[in-house]
Write an enzyme that holds these catalytic residues in place. Structure first.
Site, PDB file in Angstrom:
ATOM      1  N   HIS A   1      10.083  -0.522   8.350  1.00  0.00           N
ATOM      2  CA  HIS A   1       9.255  -1.695   8.622  1.00  0.00           C
ATOM      3  C   HIS A   1       9.231  -2.684   7.448  1.00  0.00           C
ATOM      4  O   HIS A   1       9.579  -3.858   7.595  1.00  0.00           O
ATOM      5  CB  HIS A   1       7.811  -1.269   8.896  1.00  0.00           C
ATOM      6  CG  HIS A   1       7.622  -0.407  10.084  1.00  0.00           C
ATOM      7  ND1 HIS A   1       7.701  -0.874  11.378  1.00  0.00           N
ATOM      8  CD2 HIS A   1       7.317   0.916  10.187  1.00  0.00           C
ATOM      9  CE1 HIS A   1       7.459   0.108  12.223  1.00  0.00           C
ATOM     10  NE2 HIS A   1       7.221   1.203  11.525  1.00  0.00           N
TER      11      HIS A   1
ATOM     12  N   ASP B   1       0.854  -1.204   0.000  1.00  0.00           N
ATOM     13  CA  ASP B   1       0.000   0.000   0.000  1.00  0.00           C
ATOM     14  C   ASP B   1       0.886   1.250   0.000  1.00  0.00           C
ATOM     15  O   ASP B   1       0.899   2.006   0.960  1.00  0.00           O
ATOM     16  CB  ASP B   1      -0.954   0.003   1.207  1.00  0.00           C
ATOM     17  CG  ASP B   1      -0.225  -0.076   2.548  1.00  0.00           C
ATOM     18  OD1 ASP B   1       0.944  -0.519   2.580  1.00  0.00           O
ATOM     19  OD2 ASP B   1      -0.817   0.300   3.576  1.00  0.00           O
TER      20      ASP B   1
END
Length: 321
Positions: free
Chosen positions: A242, A9
């Protein structure tokens, strides 16, 4: 070679992860599937197409889910204060690109690509798990055909980052995450337990830009500045990478320590989106963790220095645009 589908995303840290996958010599990037999360689905898909064009990525982009696995579940606004209004650090991504997406929806792209490459495909999922849950709903038999699912998400022995209980990707669609975690395909979860230890400083990112000397690296540096500003006060002059951690796991699992056990996701209430593991070998009373549920892996330790060096080395290894 690792055949990889990147479910994403984009998203600033997603962009770094995508460039890592694109540059790594042992990664064969089969496709990019988009999902809503860091921005709405129109924007995350546009961003993926923009990065595909700017970084000359051959892999197709398939537009994915724009709402949760259970339709009309209460959702939250995209975190524009983290990734910017355009999802890529407010760098001015054009509203329209001249790159067309794959005609298939993401869940069908996943199913067909897995079936075309039985036993070979690793899915790196760094957003909400909605596309994967939709693929399982359409074709449950793909669980026997996937090599591995590597997820960036969850928080097990640490707090979440959107609530004390939950990490953002899982909190965004808990029902989808529970479907994916309890399916009988091999899952590795790279969660906040390890990613929060992996901070790339502004100077390290500048070194990547300067060492590579490419427009790709300059774009990565530019789109990351807004994200670094968000992390000011949370980490020392840098950003948590991340999603890149999940990508590194594919090629260097030895840089991580894992723990095995059944994983469930809390769906509802004040702990909505919490990820909980029942470690293998631990005895408890009868519960919803019992029965025919698979043991999956979570990452509990990481060699953050080595991970950051690998990200650096891979991105600067390609010095031509």
């Amino acid at each position: 070679m690792h055949k990889v589908i990147f479910d994403t995303d984009p998203g600033v840290d997603d962009a770094m992860a995508l460039l890592f996958l694109h540059h790594h010599p042992d990664i064969d990037l089969l496709g990019i599937t988009t999902v809503f999360g860091n921005a709405e689905i129109d924007i995350t898909t546009r961003n993926a197409l923009f990065l595909k064009r700017e970084w000359k990525i051959d892999a197709p982009v398939a537009r994915g889910a724009g709402e949760t696995f259970i339709p009309h579940r209460v959702s939250h606004e995209p975190p524009k204060f983290i990734h910017g209004d355009d999802g890529l650090g407010n760098i001015g991504v054009p509203e329209v690109t001249d790159v067309e997406p794959d005609p298939r929806p993401a869940h069908r792209f996943l199913v067909e690509t897995i079936r075309a490459n039985p036993g070979e495909v690793t899915i790196v999922a760094v957003g909400r798990m909605t596309n994967l849950a939709n693929a399982l709903k359409e074709d449950p038999e793909i669980v026997d055909l996937v090599k591995e699912i590597v997820i960036m998400g969850g928080a097990f022995d640490v707090n979440g980052n959107v609530t004390p209980a939950a990490e953002a990707n899982i909190h965004g669609d808990p029902e989808a995450a529970d479907v994916v975690m309890t399916a009988k395909w091999p899952v590795v979860v790279v969660g906040l337990d390890v990613t929060m230890q992996t901070v790339m400083t502004r100077s390290q990112l500048a070194d990547i830009r300067d060492a590579a000397g490419t427009s790709r690296a300059r774009l990565l540096f530019d789109l990351s500045q807004f994200y670094i500003d968000f992390y000011e006060g949370l980490v020392d002059d840098g950003m948590v990478v991340h999603d890149s951690c999940a990508c590194v796991y594919i090629v260097a699992p030895e840089l991580f320590k894992t723990r095995s056990g059944v994983i469930r996701v809390v769906c509802g209430g004040i702990a909505d989106g919490q990820t909980i593991q029942k470690p293998d070998g631990r005895g408890f009373g009868p519960s919803d963790w019992d029965g025919d549920l698979p043991s999956q892996k979570i990452c509990t330790e990481i060699d953050a220095t080595a991970v950051l060096k690998l990200i650096h080395d891979v991105i600067v290894s390609v010095r031509e645009d």
